[in-house]
Motif scaffolding. Structure first.
Motif, short mmCIF file in Angstrom:
data_model
loop_
_atom_site.label_atom_id
_atom_site.label_comp_id
_atom_site.label_asym_id
_atom_site.label_seq_id
_atom_site.Cartn_x
_atom_site.Cartn_y
_atom_site.Cartn_z
N UNK A 99 0.83 -1.21 0.00
CA UNK A 99 0.00 0.00 0.00
C UNK A 99 0.87 1.26 0.00
N UNK A 100 2.00 1.22 0.70
CA UNK A 100 2.90 2.38 0.69
C UNK A 100 3.48 2.61 -0.70
N UNK A 101 3.80 1.50 -1.38
CA UNK A 101 4.36 1.59 -2.73
C UNK A 101 3.34 2.19 -3.69
N UNK A 128 -6.90 0.56 -5.09
CA UNK A 128 -7.19 -0.41 -6.15
C UNK A 128 -5.92 -1.12 -6.62
N UNK A 129 -4.83 -0.39 -6.77
CA UNK A 129 -3.57 -0.99 -7.23
C UNK A 129 -3.01 -1.97 -6.20
N UNK A 130 -3.09 -1.61 -4.93
CA UNK A 130 -2.57 -2.50 -3.89
C UNK A 130 -3.33 -3.82 -3.86
N UNK A 131 -4.66 -3.75 -3.94
CA UNK A 131 -5.46 -4.99 -3.94
C UNK A 131 -5.22 -5.78 -5.22
N UNK A 132 -5.04 -5.10 -6.34
CA UNK A 132 -4.77 -5.81 -7.59
C UNK A 132 -3.46 -6.59 -7.50
N UNK A 133 -2.42 -5.99 -6.92
CA UNK A 133 -1.14 -6.68 -6.78
C UNK A 133 -1.25 -7.84 -5.80
N UNK A 134 -2.03 -7.65 -4.75
CA UNK A 134 -2.23 -8.78 -3.82
C UNK A 134 -2.95 -9.93 -4.52
N UNK A 135 -3.98 -9.63 -5.27
CA UNK A 135 -4.73 -10.67 -5.98
C UNK A 135 -3.82 -11.41 -6.98
N UNK A 158 -11.44 -6.32 -12.03
CA UNK A 158 -11.85 -7.31 -11.03
C UNK A 158 -11.42 -6.89 -9.63
N UNK A 159 -10.26 -6.24 -9.52
CA UNK A 159 -9.85 -5.71 -8.22
C UNK A 159 -10.80 -4.61 -7.76
N UNK A 160 -11.23 -3.76 -8.69
CA UNK A 160 -12.20 -2.72 -8.36
C UNK A 160 -13.54 -3.31 -7.93
N UNK A 161 -13.90 -4.46 -8.50
CA UNK A 161 -15.15 -5.11 -8.11
C UNK A 161 -15.06 -5.68 -6.70
N UNK A 162 -14.01 -6.44 -6.43
CA UNK A 162 -13.88 -7.10 -5.13
C UNK A 162 -13.55 -6.12 -4.00
N UNK A 163 -12.79 -5.08 -4.32
CA UNK A 163 -12.38 -4.11 -3.29
C UNK A 163 -12.60 -2.70 -3.80
N UNK A 170 -1.79 0.69 -16.67
CA UNK A 170 -0.44 1.11 -17.03
C UNK A 170 0.55 0.78 -15.92
N UNK A 171 0.24 1.16 -14.69
CA UNK A 171 1.16 0.93 -13.57
C UNK A 171 1.31 -0.56 -13.30
N UNK A 172 0.21 -1.31 -13.33
CA UNK A 172 0.29 -2.75 -13.13
C UNK A 172 1.20 -3.39 -14.18
N UNK A 173 1.01 -3.04 -15.43
CA UNK A 173 1.80 -3.66 -16.50
C UNK A 173 3.28 -3.35 -16.36
N UNK A 174 3.61 -2.11 -15.97
CA UNK A 174 5.01 -1.75 -15.82
C UNK A 174 5.66 -2.49 -14.65
N UNK A 175 4.94 -2.61 -13.54
CA UNK A 175 5.48 -3.34 -12.39
C UNK A 175 5.67 -4.82 -12.70
N UNK A 176 4.69 -5.42 -13.38
CA UNK A 176 4.74 -6.86 -13.64
C UNK A 176 5.73 -7.22 -14.74
#
Length: 449
Positions: free
Chosen positions: A140-142, A272-279, A317-322, A409-415
Motif C-alpha cells: 500500500x505504501x508503494x 485499487x492498485x494494492x489490492x490488484x497486486x495482492x490478488x 476485477x480488483x475494483x469489483x472485489x475491493x 499502465x502501472x500494473x503492466x510496468x510493475x509486472x
C-alpha cells in the motif's frame, strides 16, 4: 482459495453494539443478509437509512432522478475540513457549475496529453523498487507513492520528490488513517452553528494540507498571469471559464478542487492498485498472464493501452472485489416509495458498491477472483447494472477514464519487471478508512522477473 473478505456480523445486534462495530470498521459491521437483499432498512434514534441493491433502484437514484437524491451531509461533514466546498461535497447549482469547469480537463483528448506524465511516474515507481528485491514490502505504501506521483505530475507538472508535493503526501498519509468516515456531529445532525467535533489532529492536518496546496495554486496563478504555465490539468482547470457565467475558479475554490483530486485520484488509485497486486500474488497464474501481455506489448504508449486487455480485466476485477469507495450516501428531498415501503423526506439512501459488487443474486460466483468474467454475458450485464467503482450518472467521477488508463499502465510496468508473492501468515483484512484498505497493510515479497 477465495480473496479475503471481512466476516459479517450477526444479523441482529443492539444499537450500541452496531455503533461500536461501525466505528471500528464499516464493512464488518454490516450483516450477511446485505449480500442477497434488494433493500434493507436501518433504524436509529436520529434517522432512517435504506440500503438499496436492486439495480433499478440504484439507477433511479444515480441516473434518472439525481436532483431528488442529493449527497448527504452526514458523510460530507467528516470530510469538510480537508475538502471544503469541493465538487465531491456540493449539490445543486454549485455542483453543476463546478462540473462545467472541471469536466473539460478530463475529456478524452486531454488524457492523451497526460499519458507521458503517467508513464514517467510509473517508471519512477519501478525504479524505486529495484533496491528492494528479495524484501518483504508493504505494498500500500508503494502504490500510494506512485499514485501520488501521478497526480502531482499530471496536475502540477512536478514529481513527488518536489518539496511541497512530498509534504502534501506525508500529511495526507496521516490524515487518511486518523479521519473517521462518519463525523458524530453529522450523525446527530447538529445545527451548523455548533462545533463539528473534529479531532484537533484532524483539523491541524487538514489545515496544513490545504496551506501547501494553496502555495502550489498561487504559484501556478502567477505562471498563468505571466504566460509561462505548463499545459497540465491545473492550468486547464484554472483557465477554463464556466460557459454559463464566464467565471473561473478563484484560489480558494481551486484549493478545494485540488484537495478532492488528490483524495480521489491518489487515495482511490492506491487502494485499487494494492489490492490488484495482492490478488495477482494470490493467483500467480494470472500474474504470469499479465506479465506476458505486458512484455508482448512492449514500451507502452497511449494508443497501445488497448492491447492490455488482460491487465484491464484484472484491474477491473480488483475494483469489483475491493471498491475503493465502499458506500455512497444520498438523502431524500421528498417522500418516496421504494419496494412498497414509505420513505420519509430526509431519509438516507445508501448505495453500497461493496455489497452490490458481491451480490449473490446478480453475479456468478461473486466472491471469486475471476478476470474472465468480464468477457461473459453475466459479467457484461453486471458491468452495466451493478458495477459502481466510480459511481454512475451525472455524478460519475470525472477521473474515471483517467483511472482506467493509470491502473493498467502501472500494473503492466510493475509486472514486466517484478514478481510479487504472498507471505505466509500475512493475509490482509479489508477495512474501510477513507477508502478500502487493509487493517495492517498488504505485505508481499518482491522478486525479479
Amino acid at each position: 482459495m477465495k480473496p479475503p473478505k471481512p466476516t459479517p456480523r450477526a444479523d441482529k445486534v443492539s444499537l450500541w453494539r452496531y455503533a461500536k462495530l461501525f466505528r471500528q470498521d464499516l464493512l464488518s459491521a454490516q450483516p450477511q443478509r446485505l449480500y442477497r437483499a434488494w433493500m434493507a432498512e436501518f433504524r436509529t434514534p436520529f434517522f432512517r437509512s435504506y440500503l438499496v441493491n436492486q439495480p433499478a433502484l440504484v439507477d433511479e437514484v444515480l441516473k434518472q432522478r439525481t436532483d431528488a437524491f442529493p449527497k448527504s451531509d452526514r458523510i460530507s461533514e467528516g470530510l469538510r475540513p480537508l475538502l471544503g466546498n469541493s465538487v465531491f461535497l456540493t449539490n445543486g447549482d454549485v455542483w453543476k457549475r463546478q462540473r462545467r469547469v472541471i469536466d473539460p480537463a478530463f475529456a478524452g483528448g486531454r488524457m492523451k496529453d497526460t499519458f507521458p506524465a503517467m508513464l514517467a511516474a510509473a517508471d519512477q515507481g519501478v525504479h524505486r523498487l529495484a533496491q528492494r528485491l528479495g524484501a518483504d514490502i508493504e505494498i500500500e505504501e508503494v502504490t500510494s507513492h506512485v499514485a501520488a506521483d501521478v497526480i502531482f505530475r499530471t496536475l502540477f507538472s512536478v514529481p513527488i520528490d518536489h518539496e511541497i508535493a512530498a509534504q502534501v503526501f506525508a500529511k495526507f498519509k496521516a490524515y487518511q488513517r486518523e479521519q473517521p468516515l462518519l463525523n458524530i456531529a453529522a450523525f446527530l445532525r447538529m445545527p451548523r452553528w455548533m462545533p463539528r467535533l473534529h479531532s484537533r489532529k484532524t483539523r491541524e492536518t487538514a489545515r496544513d494540507i490545504r496551506h501547501l496546496i494553496g502555495r502550489l495554486t498561487e504559484e501556478r496563478a502567477k505562471l498563468i498571469a505571466a504566460g509561462k504555465a505548463p499545459d497540465d490539468l491545473a492550468t486547464k482547470i484554472m483557465t477554463t471559464p464556466d460557459p454559463e457565467t464566464g467565471r473561473c475558479f478563484d484560489t480558494d475554490e481551486m484549493i478545494d478542487q485540488v484537495a478532492i483530486f488528490f483524495l480521489a485520484g491518489h487515495e482511490t488509485s492506491a487502494s485499487a492498485l494494492a489490492w490488484a497486486l495482492y490478488l495477482l500474488a494470490l493467483y500467480p497464474d494470472w500474474q504470469d498472464k499479465v506479465a506476458d501481455e505486458a512484455q508482448a506489448a512492449g514500451r507502452p504508449g497511449f494508443a497501445s493501452m488497448s492491447q492490455l486487455k488482460i491487465c484491464r480485466d484484472v484491474f477491473r476485477e480488483a475494483l469489483r472485489l475491493y471498491p475503493p469507495v465502499p458506500m455512497m450516501v444520498r438523502e431524500t428531498t421528498c417522500p418516496e416509495g421504494f419496494r412498497g415501503r414509505n420513505i420519509e423526506k430526509g431519509s438516507q439512501i445508501v448505495l453500497s458498491p461493496w455489497h452490490l459488487h458481491r451480490h449473490e443474486r446478480l453475479w456468478d460466483n461473486p466472491d471469486d477472483f475471476d478476470p474472465e468474467r468480464w468477457q461473459t454475458e453475466n459479467g457484461k450485464t453486471c458491468q452495466r447494472s451493478a458495477f459502481l467503482p466510480f459511481s454512475a450518472g451525472p455524478r460519475v467521477c470525472p477521473g474515471a477514464g483517467f483511472a482506467m488508463i493509470e491502473g493498467p499502465l502501472i500494473l503492466s510496468q510493475l509486472l514486466r519487471r517484478y514478481r510479487f508473492e504472498t507471505i505466509p501468515g500475512k493475509s490482509p483484512v479489508p477495512v474501510a478508512h477513507l477508502t478500502v484498505r487493509s487493517k495492517d497493510g498488504i505485505w508481499l515479497r518482491l522478486g525479479g522477473r
